[in-house]
Motif scaffolding. Structure first.
Motif: not given
Length: 469
Positions: A86-93, A115-118, A267-272, A440-451
């Motif tokens: 796993g990794h603890m660093d994140v891209v700039p918000a 960092g919630s999903s990435d 609009k930002s997005a993951h570079g991949a 939402t990785m590398h994007q504004a309002n990144e989230f992860m579903s709790l479920d």
């Protein structure tokens, strides 16, 4: 021994979420201007690494910190090592958030934070899977090593340093992508054409800047232009507003005598997955390129406009597709031009399938835009394509666990993103996002579903135990 993994996770949901919230509060963006011997990637990544390792110490694991570059949390004994990365660093918000990216917010059964999903959320789910195995005292025949990195979003120097001091696991996975599995990853390389920072036309380009990281689609771009007269500056501003309306993007232009300061929002997005974003820089360059610039500025704008809407390298002459790995993708992620200062460049980040590579990319780019550039810098440190066959016991076991817990058929996947899974010859990415998820990785309002977070923890606990028992 039969274990009800769902029940075990249910009993720990509150603790898992509490730990995740505290981890997400750590602003772990890499900051090169704050690097010290004690903080090799800046204070944020170091603090997040230490925070994660502190959970392992609290829970009675064997823990090792390798000079604040990386560390591990370990359980069990055996000749073989199962690695979980796993990794603890994140891209700039970046901008565009509805809430503070480092004050986690739970709404609509989702946790919002950078960092919630990435990759803090998935890492925490995997950690709790390991924690359950330890707390139940389940027998294992292999050493399980949860490796915690702090530079995955940048140069991977954390892993270079870590493996100079620690042995490589025999096999394993990274909880840093999606289910059912990612058993193949495209190659990853950056190529940066350099430009003269001169002017020569009736309009002068003073600055042009966009992008936060090579692996992010630029959401914002700014540029400063000097027009030949006040009237021309006013006309330039009017033309820009018409262009914004026609193009469906937003922006501003401010006048100060003959100087026009531009801003454009994409609009930002993951570079991949550059096709999921809106590259602000190429939109602005396309507009400016219609005016009378000269010298290096004209060359710079010509190239930036040339690649507008090209996410597959077609206009650069490097498009390529492999039957198994799919298409090459290209993200123009960083732009910088400052008149009179050396170092004007555009960074192209390629995710390429087997069958092409560094030489083909450099040759194609040189043929396409070589006349406009001074030099072409090719990243010497890059990762080639990676693939673990679906018949491998690692892949087969992980797919079986996924199928059992979801009722859905597992299948192999190959992505453009790069995960720590590729560090190992028998390494894959496994979760934590489920099919159909909103990326939402590398994007504004990144989230992860709790479920999804808790469901992933169930799968990880069972998977880790099956691989290590």
């Amino acid at each position: 021994m039969t274990v009800n993994w769902q029940q075990e996770v249910d009993q720990r949901k509150e603790a898992l979420l509490d730990d995740l919230v505290e981890l997400l509060k750590v602003k772990s963006e890499r900051e090169d201007d704050k690097i010290t011997a004690d903080a090799p990637f800046g204070p944020g990544p170091r603090d997040a690494l230490l925070h994660m390792l502190s959970y392992g110490e609290r829970d009675g694991f064997v823990v090792k910190n390798v000079d604040n570059y990386a560390g591990h949390i370990e359980y069990g004994e055996g000749e073989e090592i199962l690695g979980i990365f796993g990794h603890m660093d994140v891209v700039p918000a970046g901008d565009g958030w509805d809430t503070d990216p480092y004050v986690p917010v739970i709404k609509d059964n989702k946790i919002y934070a950078r960092g919630s999903s990435d990759d803090k959320g998935p890492s925490m789910a995997a950690y709790y899977g390991l924690k359950i195995i330890k707390e139940l005292g389940l027998p294992v025949s292999k050493k399980i090593r949860f490796v915690v990195g702090s530079d995955e979003e940048s140069t991977w120097k954390d892993m270079d340093y870590y493996f100079e001091h620690e042995e490589m696991p025999d096999f394993g996975f990274a909880p840093d992508a999606e289910f059912p599995i990612i058993n193949g990853e495209k190659g990853n390389i950056s190529v940066a054409p350099q430009f003269a920072s001169t002017n020569g036309g009736s309009y002068e380009l003073k600055t042009f800047k966009a992008g936060l990281r090579p692996n992010m689609v630029p959401q914002d771009v700014t540029a400063v232009v000097t027009a030949p007269s006040v009237e021309k500056a006013e006309s330039l501003k009017e033309a820009y507003h018409a262009y914004l309306e026609k193009s469906g993007v937003s922006g501003t232009a401010e006048l100060n005598d003959t100087v026009v300061s531009f801003k454009l929002i994409g609009k930002s997005a993951h570079g991949a997955s550059p096709q999921a974003g809106v590259n602000a820089a190429t939109y602005l360059a396309t507009f400016l390129n219609e005016f009378d610039f000269g010298g290096g500025a004209k060359n710079y704008l010509t190239v930036a406009a040339h690649i507008h809407l090209d996410v597959y390298g077609e206009k650069l002459g490097v498009a390529y597709e492999d039957e198994k790995m799919g298409k090459l993708t290209m993200n123009a992620g960083l732009f910088e031009f400052v008149a009179g200062e050396e170092g004007a460049y555009i960074n192209f980040n390629f995710r390429y399938p087997q069958g092409t590579g560094k030489e083909q990319l450099a040759a194609g780019i040189t043929d396409s835009i070589g006349q406009y550039v001074t030099t072409l810098k090719v990243d010497e440190k890059h990762s080639g394509p990676h693939y673990v066959p679906v018949e491998d016991p690692l892949v087969a076991t992980l797919l079986a666990v996924y199928e059992e817990h979801t009722g859905e058929k597992g299948y192999e996947q190959i992505i453009g993103g790069g995960t720590y899974g590729r560090l190992l010859k028998r390494g894959v990415a496994f979760g934590a996002m489920f099919p159909g998820f909103t990326d939402t990785m590398h994007q504004a309002n990144e989230f992860m579903s709790l479920d999804d977070l808790f469901r992933a923890a169930v799968i990880y606990a069972d998977a880790i135990y099956r691989l290590a028992k």
